[in-house]
Write an enzyme that holds these catalytic residues in place. Structure first.
Site, PDB file in Angstrom:
ATOM      1  N   ASN A  12       0.862  -1.185   0.000  1.00 28.03           N
ATOM      2  CA  ASN A  12       0.000   0.000   0.000  1.00 28.03           C
ATOM      3  C   ASN A  12       0.898   1.234   0.000  1.00 28.03           C
ATOM      4  O   ASN A  12       1.470   1.587   1.032  1.00 28.03           O
ATOM      5  CB  ASN A  12      -0.885  -0.040   1.260  1.00 28.03           C
ATOM      6  CG  ASN A  12      -1.700   1.220   1.441  1.00 28.03           C
ATOM      7  OD1 ASN A  12      -1.803   2.049   0.522  1.00 28.03           O
ATOM      8  ND2 ASN A  12      -2.285   1.388   2.622  1.00 28.03           N
ATOM      9  N   TRP A  13       1.033   1.851  -1.166  1.00 24.11           N
ATOM     10  CA  TRP A  13       1.958   2.997  -1.292  1.00 24.11           C
ATOM     11  C   TRP A  13       1.398   4.265  -0.666  1.00 24.11           C
ATOM     12  O   TRP A  13       2.106   5.263  -0.560  1.00 24.11           O
ATOM     13  CB  TRP A  13       2.273   3.249  -2.769  1.00 24.11           C
ATOM     14  CG  TRP A  13       3.131   2.200  -3.415  1.00 24.11           C
ATOM     15  CD1 TRP A  13       3.516   0.993  -2.872  1.00 24.11           C
ATOM     16  CD2 TRP A  13       3.721   2.258  -4.724  1.00 24.11           C
ATOM     17  NE1 TRP A  13       4.296   0.302  -3.766  1.00 24.11           N
ATOM     18  CE2 TRP A  13       4.442   1.057  -4.917  1.00 24.11           C
ATOM     19  CE3 TRP A  13       3.700   3.197  -5.756  1.00 24.11           C
ATOM     20  CZ2 TRP A  13       5.138   0.782  -6.096  1.00 24.11           C
ATOM     21  CZ3 TRP A  13       4.401   2.924  -6.936  1.00 24.11           C
ATOM     22  CH2 TRP A  13       5.114   1.727  -7.091  1.00 24.11           C
ATOM     23  N   LYS A  14       0.119   4.241  -0.312  1.00 29.42           N
ATOM     24  CA  LYS A  14      -0.532   5.433   0.253  1.00 29.42           C
ATOM     25  C   LYS A  14      -0.322   6.631  -0.694  1.00 29.42           C
ATOM     26  O   LYS A  14      -0.371   6.445  -1.896  1.00 29.42           O
ATOM     27  CB  LYS A  14      -0.024   5.694   1.673  1.00 29.42           C
ATOM     28  CG  LYS A  14      -0.127   4.431   2.529  1.00 29.42           C
ATOM     29  CD  LYS A  14       0.064   4.670   3.981  1.00 29.42           C
ATOM     30  CE  LYS A  14      -0.066   3.344   4.729  1.00 29.42           C
ATOM     31  NZ  LYS A  14      -0.046   3.454   6.165  1.00 29.42           N
ATOM     32  N   HIS A 100      -9.471   1.064   4.799  1.00 34.32           N
ATOM     33  CA  HIS A 100      -8.207   1.287   5.520  1.00 34.32           C
ATOM     34  C   HIS A 100      -8.467   2.280   6.656  1.00 34.32           C
ATOM     35  O   HIS A 100      -9.267   3.209   6.503  1.00 34.32           O
ATOM     36  CB  HIS A 100      -7.147   1.827   4.548  1.00 34.32           C
ATOM     37  CG  HIS A 100      -5.784   1.861   5.163  1.00 34.32           C
ATOM     38  ND1 HIS A 100      -5.391   2.858   6.017  1.00 34.32           N
ATOM     39  CD2 HIS A 100      -4.747   0.996   5.085  1.00 34.32           C
ATOM     40  CE1 HIS A 100      -4.150   2.608   6.425  1.00 34.32           C
ATOM     41  NE2 HIS A 100      -3.740   1.483   5.873  1.00 34.32           N
ATOM     42  N   GLU A 102      -6.902   4.725   7.675  1.00 30.04           N
ATOM     43  CA  GLU A 102      -6.679   6.132   7.330  1.00 30.04           C
ATOM     44  C   GLU A 102      -7.876   6.705   6.578  1.00 30.04           C
ATOM     45  O   GLU A 102      -8.148   7.902   6.643  1.00 30.04           O
ATOM     46  CB  GLU A 102      -5.380   6.266   6.513  1.00 30.04           C
ATOM     47  CG  GLU A 102      -4.162   6.075   7.402  1.00 30.04           C
ATOM     48  CD  GLU A 102      -2.904   5.597   6.688  1.00 30.04           C
ATOM     49  OE1 GLU A 102      -2.845   5.689   5.445  1.00 30.04           O
ATOM     50  OE2 GLU A 102      -1.991   5.117   7.386  1.00 30.04           O
ATOM     51  N   GLU A 170      -5.276  -4.999  10.684  1.00 31.87           N
ATOM     52  CA  GLU A 170      -4.313  -3.904  10.827  1.00 31.87           C
ATOM     53  C   GLU A 170      -4.634  -3.104  12.084  1.00 31.87           C
ATOM     54  O   GLU A 170      -5.425  -2.142  12.027  1.00 31.87           O
ATOM     55  CB  GLU A 170      -4.412  -2.964   9.621  1.00 31.87           C
ATOM     56  CG  GLU A 170      -3.964  -3.576   8.322  1.00 31.87           C
ATOM     57  CD  GLU A 170      -3.325  -2.524   7.420  1.00 31.87           C
ATOM     58  OE1 GLU A 170      -2.219  -2.784   6.948  1.00 31.87           O
ATOM     59  OE2 GLU A 170      -3.904  -1.447   7.231  1.00 31.87           O
ATOM     60  N   GLY A 176       2.465   2.304  10.864  1.00 33.03           N
ATOM     61  CA  GLY A 176       3.423   3.392  10.718  1.00 33.03           C
ATOM     62  C   GLY A 176       4.132   3.781  12.007  1.00 33.03           C
ATOM     63  O   GLY A 176       4.761   4.833  12.082  1.00 33.03           O
ATOM     64  N   SER A 216       3.472  -2.020  10.428  1.00 32.61           N
ATOM     65  CA  SER A 216       4.913  -2.027  10.678  1.00 32.61           C
ATOM     66  C   SER A 216       5.590  -3.356  10.338  1.00 32.61           C
ATOM     67  O   SER A 216       6.503  -3.808  11.041  1.00 32.61           O
ATOM     68  CB  SER A 216       5.215  -1.633  12.131  1.00 32.61           C
ATOM     69  OG  SER A 216       4.775  -0.309  12.385  1.00 32.61           O
ATOM     70  N   GLY A 237       2.842  -1.138   4.323  1.00 34.91           N
ATOM     71  CA  GLY A 237       2.840   0.282   4.005  1.00 34.91           C
ATOM     72  C   GLY A 237       4.244   0.766   3.714  1.00 34.91           C
ATOM     73  O   GLY A 237       4.788   0.552   2.625  1.00 34.91           O
ATOM     74  N   GLY A 238       4.865   1.398   4.707  1.00 34.21           N
ATOM     75  CA  GLY A 238       6.178   2.040   4.550  1.00 34.21           C
ATOM     76  C   GLY A 238       7.211   1.187   3.827  1.00 34.21           C
ATOM     77  O   GLY A 238       7.882   1.667   2.893  1.00 34.21           O
TER      78      GLY A 238
HETATM   79  P1  PGA Z   1       2.866   0.360   7.686  1.00 31.22           P
HETATM   80  O1  PGA Z   1       1.401   0.576   7.067  1.00 31.22           O
HETATM   81  O2  PGA Z   1       3.398  -0.922   7.112  1.00 31.22           O
HETATM   82  O3  PGA Z   1       3.652   1.573   7.252  1.00 31.22           O
HETATM   83  O4  PGA Z   1       2.718   0.279   9.166  1.00 31.22           O
HETATM   84  C1  PGA Z   1       0.530  -0.500   6.874  1.00 31.22           C
HETATM   85  C2  PGA Z   1      -0.751  -0.012   6.255  1.00 31.22           C
HETATM   86  O5  PGA Z   1      -1.191   1.101   6.584  1.00 31.22           O
HETATM   87  O6  PGA Z   1      -1.349  -0.713   5.430  1.00 31.22           O
END
Ligand code: PGA
Length: 255
Positions: A12-14, A100, A102, A170, A176, A216, A237-238
């Protein structure tokens, strides 16, 4: 029980990166690395504006497959700023991340998540539904929260469609932050999600749903999360913005 199907790793590149050139380079780097791994389903979900450029650079029917970070449930119409599922299909998008945390923080409700799940599946794409608690309390109320999120996401969904459903656990506190859930926590939650799905659909059908962990995930913790957490893969994510890390995480699912 982990699934007999391939593990699934989703990047997930956000809202990253800032330019199409960097996005294409990252997608190409990932493709070069994961070409050696055929038994893991790998998906990247870049910002929608990059999907066309990345599809062109990667070619069709290739790993990584493409995913979207969101989609509107209607086909077209007066929905300023939204992107529909038929539009995404122009770029052979196969997966959509839905709900998600977010996006939920921006106002996406359980009801909207449910509508998006139905629309995604009707359009023959796979829905990756994100669930997760904000905090863990000692009396385990967070389990009720997870159960409600799953039940409302799946409301009205027939068991015949469950092979197009993925659930990503999640926990919000792990996203994050560098504080991943422990493999034991992840295993417990995997069993719990499986139980909720079995209560709704019965064990045989519930077993078709792949259950991922996200929060994470990195090359150091991925192996233990996969092996002891007994998940079917990861939502990353990251670390998905670094081809080497994403590749190492993908490899770790081959336990
Ligand atoms: P993260 O994000 O790996 O940076 O913690 C995961 C996500 O939001 O899908």
């Amino acid at each position: 029980m982990q699934k007999i199907t391939n593990p699934l790793v989703v990047g997930n590149w956000k809202m990253n990166p800032q330019s199409i050139e960097v996005a294409i380079r990252l997608a190409r780097d990932i493709k070069k690395k994961i070409v050696r791994i055929s038994s893991v389903d790998v998906v990247i979900a870049p910002p929608a504006v990059y999907l066309g450029g990345i599809r062109e650079a990667l070619g069709k029917n290739t790993q990584p497959m493409l995913g979207a970070q969101n989609a509107h449930p209607e086909k077209l119409g007066a929905h300023t700023g939204e992107i529909s599922l038929p539009m995404l299909k122009n770029f052979n998008v196969g997966y959509v991340i839905i709900g998600h945390s977010e996006r939920r923080a921006e106002g996406e409700t359980d009801d909207m998540v449910n509508k998006k799940v139905h629309a995604t599946i009707k359009n023959e794409l796979t829905a990756i539904v994100c669930v997760g608690e904000r905090l863990r309390d000692h009396s385990a109320h967070y389990l009720n929260h997870i159960e409600l999120q799953i039940r409302s996401a799946c409301a009205g969904l027939s068991k015949a469609k469950l092979n197009q459903l993925v659930v990503a656990y999640e926990p919000i506190w792990a996203i994050g932050t560098g504080n991943n859930a422990t493999p034991a926590d992840v295993h417990e939650m995997r069993l719990f999600i499986e139980k909720v799905l079995s209560d709704i659909y019965g064990r045989t059908y519930a077993a078709k749903v792949r259950i991922l962990y996200g929060g994470s995930v990195n090359p150091k913790n991925a192996y233990a999360l996969m092996k002891e957490g007994m998940v079917d893969g990861f939502l990353v994510g990251g670390a998905s913005l670094h081809a080497d890390d994403f590749y190492e995480i993908t490899k770790a699912t081959l336990v």
